[in-house]
Design an enzyme around this catalytic site. Structure first.
Site, PDB file in Angstrom:
ATOM      1  N   ASP A   1       0.964  -1.206  -0.033  1.00  0.00           N
ATOM      2  CA  ASP A   1       0.237   0.021   0.154  1.00  0.00           C
ATOM      3  C   ASP A   1       0.831   1.184  -0.139  1.00  0.00           C
ATOM      4  O   ASP A   1       2.064   1.160   0.234  1.00  0.00           O
ATOM      5  CB  ASP A   1      -1.063  -0.130   1.050  1.00  0.00           C
ATOM      6  CG  ASP A   1      -0.032  -0.179   2.466  1.00  0.00           C
ATOM      7  OD1 ASP A   1       0.740  -0.827   2.691  1.00  0.00           O
ATOM      8  OD2 ASP A   1      -0.674   0.898   3.424  1.00  0.00           O
TER       9      ASP A   1
ATOM     10  N   GLU B   1      -0.229  -1.453   5.431  1.00  0.00           N
ATOM     11  CA  GLU B   1       1.038  -0.941   6.489  1.00  0.00           C
ATOM     12  C   GLU B   1       0.791   0.320   6.876  1.00  0.00           C
ATOM     13  O   GLU B   1       1.058   0.721   8.373  1.00  0.00           O
ATOM     14  CB  GLU B   1       2.338  -1.267   6.044  1.00  0.00           C
ATOM     15  CG  GLU B   1       3.425  -1.109   6.802  1.00  0.00           C
ATOM     16  CD  GLU B   1       3.912   0.638   6.791  1.00  0.00           C
ATOM     17  OE1 GLU B   1       4.957   0.831   7.807  1.00  0.00           O
ATOM     18  OE2 GLU B   1       3.420   1.226   5.862  1.00  0.00           O
TER      19      GLU B   1
END
Length: 482
Positions: free
Chosen positions: A78, A145
């Site tokens: 991400d 994350e």
């Protein structure tokens, strides 16, 4: 024609550019996860895609390395989605528009996602290779994350045989991270009551601040637009009677807010006074920042003769009080590592909802008790103004391991390649290694990366030559793990 196709190493930049064509903001992971899983399956490699979207791809060791100890290579899929104000980019649908500027890869008016797309691209290039010596590889691409570390929280570490883990989520070449702060994501909800208000609607806009990463950049004392707006509203309240209709700023708890807007209703004759106070405070801020926020802008606009729903006077006062009393920035420095931040927090989001104002923070500390104390402080600040508190994420610190075999090999390899030893540090930012170690205390972890600047902001950039050197270095480390 691909923008990066002429760059070396070709495979790394090819795979990175492919990632940039797929929207992959935090919590929008399905497409990028499917892409990475398909990548592994297309190459006939053992590929696991777990229920949250984490992707694990395993590749046997090359000739002579078949029986070597496996190594886990890890990065997150991400990216933080930030864009320049006024930009129409849609992170849910649009590919990133890449460009090359002075030896760096950047995106046009948005974050680049080199944090942590470059790690994913390097691992993909290794998985795609047939001529690079390496031990068995266990590649882990995690989801989500940037907010809460959801992928690392959910991962089943029993999937992995390796005990060495190379995280590639650092941002300074030649600086090896061997420990990091733990963190808490926390929200206050301040209830507000609304009623009709008539008068002149004044819009205050504090913007064009530098912003940045709430961990790495927090010691730089960059302006936080949410806190600055609280100060501006407090100054205005000393001389002018008004009620708020809304206050909104920031979009991520882990990004230092660079843009905040507030709207208030005043008597027509007081509108000029509000503008005067705002202009005066802008001049004070310019002096206080001493040139460190060169593009800081404070705009004031007004609309006469409005009748709108607004906070009542008590709610207005409580919201302003809240913005004033909540702490922000560096709280304490380390007593052992002089000059290193130990504990901090960032009020990254202020948002007006239907019947409450929401303040979102990321707390960071390398000392668990200090982290929890700061959590209690935020809960108390909310309680004082009649609010409630919600914890949305809590992850542990990664403690330095003085007996790291992997770190020794990596230091020796770096010294042989560059004629100098790397710097080994612990950092004031969250890395997933802490969560992995919580599940597998026997893991031997280290984190490295290429030179990235201004991550979590629309000025994010990746040094092309540094990415190439990092690729060469990772290959050399793998060759030395025989």
């Amino acid at each position: 024609m691909a923008v990066l196709e002429h760059l070396e190493p070709k495979k790394v930049f090819q795979f990175f550019e492919e990632l940039c064509q797929i929207p992959h903001g935090t919590f929008d992971m399905e497409r990028i996860s499917n892409h990475c899983a398909a990548f592994g399956r297309e190459r006939g490699l053992e590929t696991i895609q777990d229920e949250v979207g984490n992707v694990i791809i395993k590749k046997p060791g090359t000739t002579g390395y078949e029986n070597s100890e496996p190594i886990i290579l890890q990065g997150h899929m991400d990216m933080v989605c930030e864009k320049k104000p006024g930009t129409t980019h849609d992170f849910k649908n649009d590919p990133l528009k890449l460009r090359i500027v002075d030896g760096n890869v950047m995106a046009t008016d948005t974050t680049l996602g080199a944090d942590n797309g470059v790690a994913v691209a390097i691992a993909m290039a290794l998985l795609d290779s047939d001529d690079i010596p390496h031990p068995p590889l266990e590649v882990l691409f995690t989801v989500d994350e940037e907010t809460g570390m959801g992928g690392a929280t959910a991962i089943d570490m029993s999937i992995f045989k390796g005990r060495m883990l190379l995280n590639m989520d650092s941002e300074d070449e030649g600086i090896f991270t061997a420990g990091c702060a733990g963190g808490i994501n926390i929200e206050n909800h301040i209830p507000v009551k609304k009623e009709k208000a008539e008068g002149t609607l004044v819009t205050l806009h504090v913007h064009n601040l530098l912003g940045g990463h709430s961990g790495i950049d927090i010691p730089l004392q960059r302006g936080n637009a949410n806190k600055m707006m609280g100060r501006l509203l407090d100054n205005i309240s000393s001389d002018v009677d008004f009620v708020l209709t809304e206050v909104n700023g920031g979009s991520k708890a882990n990004v230092i807010s660079f843009d905040t807007t507030a709207k208030l209703v005043v008597k027509a004759e007081d509108a000029a006074k509000v503008a005067e106070i705002a202009n005066n405070l802008k001049e004070i801020w310019d002096v206080e920042f001493m040139g460190d926020e060169p593009t800081l802008t404070v705009d004031v606009t007004e609309e006469a003769g409005v009748s709108v729903d607004a906070f009542d006077k008590d709610s207005t006062d409580r919201v302003i009080s809240y913005l004033i009393i909540v702490p922000n920035g560096v709280i304490e420095y380390s007593r052992k590592l002089k000059g290193s931040v130990e504990t901090s927090l960032n009020i990254g989001i202020v948002e007006t909802c239907e019947d409450y104002v929401r303040g979102c923070y990321q707390i960071r500390s390398s000392v668990e008790s200090k982290k929890q104390q700061l959590r209690q402080n935020i809960e108390r600040c909310g309680k004082v103004v009649g609010g409630t508190t919600v914890i949305t994420g809590d992850y542990p610190a990664w403690q330095y391991n003085p007996e790291s075999k992997l770190r020794t090999i990596m230091i020796d390899t770096y010294t042989q390649m560059y004629g100098k030893a790397p710097e080994v540090v612990t950092i004031h930012a969250g890395l997933e290694c802490g969560l992995f170690l919580g599940k597998r205390p026997d893991l031997d972890c280290i984190s490295i990366g290429s030179n990235l600047k201004d991550v979590h902001s629309f000025n994010e950039s990746m040094d092309i030559k540094s990415a190439e050197r990092t690729w060469d270095y990772v290959k050399a480390v793998l060759a030395n793990l025989k």
